[in-house]
Design a protein around this motif. Structure first.
Motif, short mmCIF file in Angstrom:
data_model
loop_
_atom_site.label_atom_id
_atom_site.label_comp_id
_atom_site.label_asym_id
_atom_site.label_seq_id
_atom_site.Cartn_x
_atom_site.Cartn_y
_atom_site.Cartn_z
N ILE A 14 0.86 -1.19 0.00
CA ILE A 14 0.00 0.00 0.00
C ILE A 14 0.89 1.23 0.00
CG2 ILE A 14 -1.99 -1.13 1.07
CD1 ILE A 14 -1.12 0.09 3.77
N SER A 15 0.38 2.33 -0.53
CA SER A 15 1.23 3.51 -0.67
C SER A 15 0.49 4.79 -0.33
CB SER A 15 1.78 3.59 -2.10
OG SER A 15 0.74 3.77 -3.02
N VAL A 16 1.29 5.84 -0.13
CA VAL A 16 0.76 7.18 0.12
C VAL A 16 1.72 8.19 -0.50
CG1 VAL A 16 1.90 7.48 2.37
CG2 VAL A 16 -0.20 8.74 1.88
N ARG A 17 1.17 9.26 -1.03
CA ARG A 17 1.97 10.37 -1.53
C ARG A 17 2.12 11.35 -0.38
NH1 ARG A 17 5.50 11.08 -5.53
NH2 ARG A 17 5.56 13.20 -6.29
N TRP A 33 1.62 2.88 8.10
CA TRP A 33 2.07 1.74 8.91
C TRP A 33 0.91 1.18 9.74
CZ3 TRP A 33 5.95 -1.56 9.06
CH2 TRP A 33 7.17 -1.22 8.48
N ASN A 34 0.12 2.06 10.32
CA ASN A 34 -1.02 1.63 11.14
C ASN A 34 -1.99 0.79 10.29
OD1 ASN A 34 -2.64 1.51 13.50
ND2 ASN A 34 -3.94 3.10 12.64
N LYS A 35 -2.30 1.27 9.10
CA LYS A 35 -3.19 0.53 8.20
C LYS A 35 -2.55 -0.80 7.80
CE LYS A 35 -5.52 0.74 3.76
NZ LYS A 35 -6.05 1.55 2.67
N PHE A 36 -1.28 -0.77 7.47
CA PHE A 36 -0.55 -1.97 7.04
C PHE A 36 -0.63 -3.06 8.11
CE2 PHE A 36 3.25 -4.53 6.23
CZ PHE A 36 3.20 -4.68 4.85
N MET A 37 -0.40 -2.67 9.36
CA MET A 37 -0.39 -3.65 10.45
C MET A 37 -1.82 -4.04 10.87
SD MET A 37 2.77 -4.03 10.55
CE MET A 37 3.24 -5.01 11.96
N SER A 38 -2.71 -3.08 11.03
CA SER A 38 -4.05 -3.38 11.55
C SER A 38 -4.90 -4.17 10.55
CB SER A 38 -4.78 -2.09 11.96
OG SER A 38 -5.05 -1.28 10.84
N GLU A 39 -4.64 -3.98 9.25
CA GLU A 39 -5.41 -4.70 8.24
C GLU A 39 -4.72 -5.97 7.75
OE1 GLU A 39 -6.79 -2.12 5.11
OE2 GLU A 39 -7.47 -0.61 6.53
N GLY A 40 -3.59 -6.33 8.36
CA GLY A 40 -2.89 -7.56 7.99
C GLY A 40 -2.50 -7.61 6.52
N ILE A 41 -1.99 -6.50 6.00
CA ILE A 41 -1.66 -6.40 4.57
C ILE A 41 -0.66 -7.47 4.14
CG2 ILE A 41 -0.67 -4.90 2.78
CD1 ILE A 41 -3.45 -3.96 3.73
N VAL A 42 0.32 -7.80 5.00
CA VAL A 42 1.32 -8.82 4.64
C VAL A 42 0.64 -10.10 4.17
CG1 VAL A 42 3.09 -10.36 5.57
CG2 VAL A 42 3.23 -7.94 6.04
N GLU A 43 -0.41 -10.50 4.88
CA GLU A 43 -1.10 -11.76 4.56
C GLU A 43 -1.90 -11.68 3.26
OE1 GLU A 43 -0.05 -14.19 6.32
OE2 GLU A 43 0.95 -12.74 7.61
N LYS A 44 -2.18 -10.47 2.78
CA LYS A 44 -3.01 -10.29 1.58
C LYS A 44 -2.18 -10.11 0.30
CE LYS A 44 -6.61 -8.13 4.36
NZ LYS A 44 -7.31 -6.89 4.69
N ILE A 45 -0.85 -10.07 0.43
CA ILE A 45 0.02 -9.84 -0.74
C ILE A 45 0.25 -11.17 -1.47
CG2 ILE A 45 2.32 -9.12 -1.49
CD1 ILE A 45 2.32 -7.19 0.94
N LYS A 81 -0.82 -10.27 -10.33
CA LYS A 81 -2.07 -10.08 -9.61
C LYS A 81 -1.85 -9.08 -8.49
CE LYS A 81 -5.66 -12.47 -7.09
NZ LYS A 81 -6.00 -13.61 -6.28
N ILE A 82 -2.35 -7.86 -8.69
CA ILE A 82 -2.24 -6.81 -7.67
C ILE A 82 -3.64 -6.60 -7.10
CG2 ILE A 82 -1.63 -4.42 -7.22
CD1 ILE A 82 0.21 -4.61 -9.75
N PRO A 83 -3.84 -6.93 -5.82
CA PRO A 83 -5.17 -6.77 -5.21
C PRO A 83 -5.67 -5.32 -5.27
CG PRO A 83 -3.76 -8.11 -3.81
CD PRO A 83 -2.88 -7.52 -4.88
N LYS A 84 -6.98 -5.20 -5.31
CA LYS A 84 -7.61 -3.87 -5.32
C LYS A 84 -7.19 -3.09 -4.09
CE LYS A 84 -11.93 -1.56 -5.80
NZ LYS A 84 -13.24 -1.43 -6.15
N GLY A 85 -6.84 -1.82 -4.29
CA GLY A 85 -6.41 -0.97 -3.19
C GLY A 85 -4.92 -1.06 -2.89
N MET A 86 -4.23 -1.95 -3.60
CA MET A 86 -2.79 -2.08 -3.41
C MET A 86 -2.05 -1.55 -4.62
SD MET A 86 -1.96 -5.58 -1.43
CE MET A 86 -2.99 -6.20 -0.11
N THR A 87 -0.74 -1.39 -4.46
CA THR A 87 0.13 -0.88 -5.51
C THR A 87 1.21 -1.91 -5.79
OG1 THR A 87 -0.18 1.38 -4.71
CG2 THR A 87 1.73 1.00 -6.11
N GLY A 88 1.52 -2.14 -7.05
CA GLY A 88 2.63 -3.01 -7.42
C GLY A 88 3.63 -2.18 -8.20
N LYS A 89 4.91 -2.37 -7.90
CA LYS A 89 5.93 -1.57 -8.56
C LYS A 89 7.21 -2.38 -8.73
CE LYS A 89 7.28 3.26 -8.43
NZ LYS A 89 6.82 3.65 -9.72
N GLU A 90 7.86 -2.13 -9.86
CA GLU A 90 9.14 -2.76 -10.14
C GLU A 90 10.25 -1.73 -9.96
OE1 GLU A 90 11.25 -5.48 -13.60
OE2 GLU A 90 9.13 -4.94 -13.76
#
Length: 152
Positions: A14-17, A33-45, A81-90
């Motif tokens: 997930i990202s923010v400008r 960071w709060n969103k990343f941890m509280s929503e368990g983003i690691v498990e959704k990647i 496969k980039i889940p909705k609401g997430m960002t993928g970048k190379e």
């Protein structure tokens, strides 16, 4: 300070400008960071290589005093496969200077190290700089976080 070569890699998260002006990045990145941890983003990647967390600073408008994007995520095998609401970048990789922040993450150990980096004459590229939160960062009060700064 040692210079190392980083191979190209891909990240989904997930990202923010944000900007460092008026302390805005501390607020925005804290919320990210709060969103990343509280929503368990690691498990959704999807297709992640491991659970190591990357905090990447990229898409700089100019230097560290101007707006940039912060991406929190994990290295992945591909961006198919980039889940909705997430960002993928190379990221292209390249030459990096490595620093290590040690201490209490809650009390600003990483920010303290960045404050020193900003004062250095590093010939920065402002392409993509990142922090790695791996095994040594599991205890937030006594952590080690590697910081990689792109150099020309």
């Amino acid at each position: 300070m040692n210079t190392i070569k980083i191979e190209p890699f891909k990240v989904i998260g997930i990202s923010v400008r944000t900007t460092n002006e008026n302390g805005q990045s501390a607020i925005d990145i804290g919320e990210l960071w709060n969103k990343f941890m509280s929503e368990g983003i690691v498990e959704k990647i999807p297709n992640k290589i491991d659970n190591t967390i990357f905090s990447i600073y990229t898409d700089y408008e100019s230097d560290y005093t101007k707006p940039y994007t912060t991406l929190l995520g994990c290295k992945v095998e591909n961006l198919n496969k980039i889940p909705k609401g997430m960002t993928g970048k190379e990221f292209k990789g390249g030459s990096y200077r490595k620093f290590t922040a040690k201490g209490d993450l809650v009390k600003g150990a990483v920010f303290g190290e960045w404050s020193k980096i900003w004062e250095m004459d590093l010939n920065r590229k402002y392409s993509a700089d990142f922090e790695i939160y791996g095994e040594k960062a599991q205890n937030p009060t006594d952590a080690e976080v590697d910081i990689f700064v792109a150099i020309g």
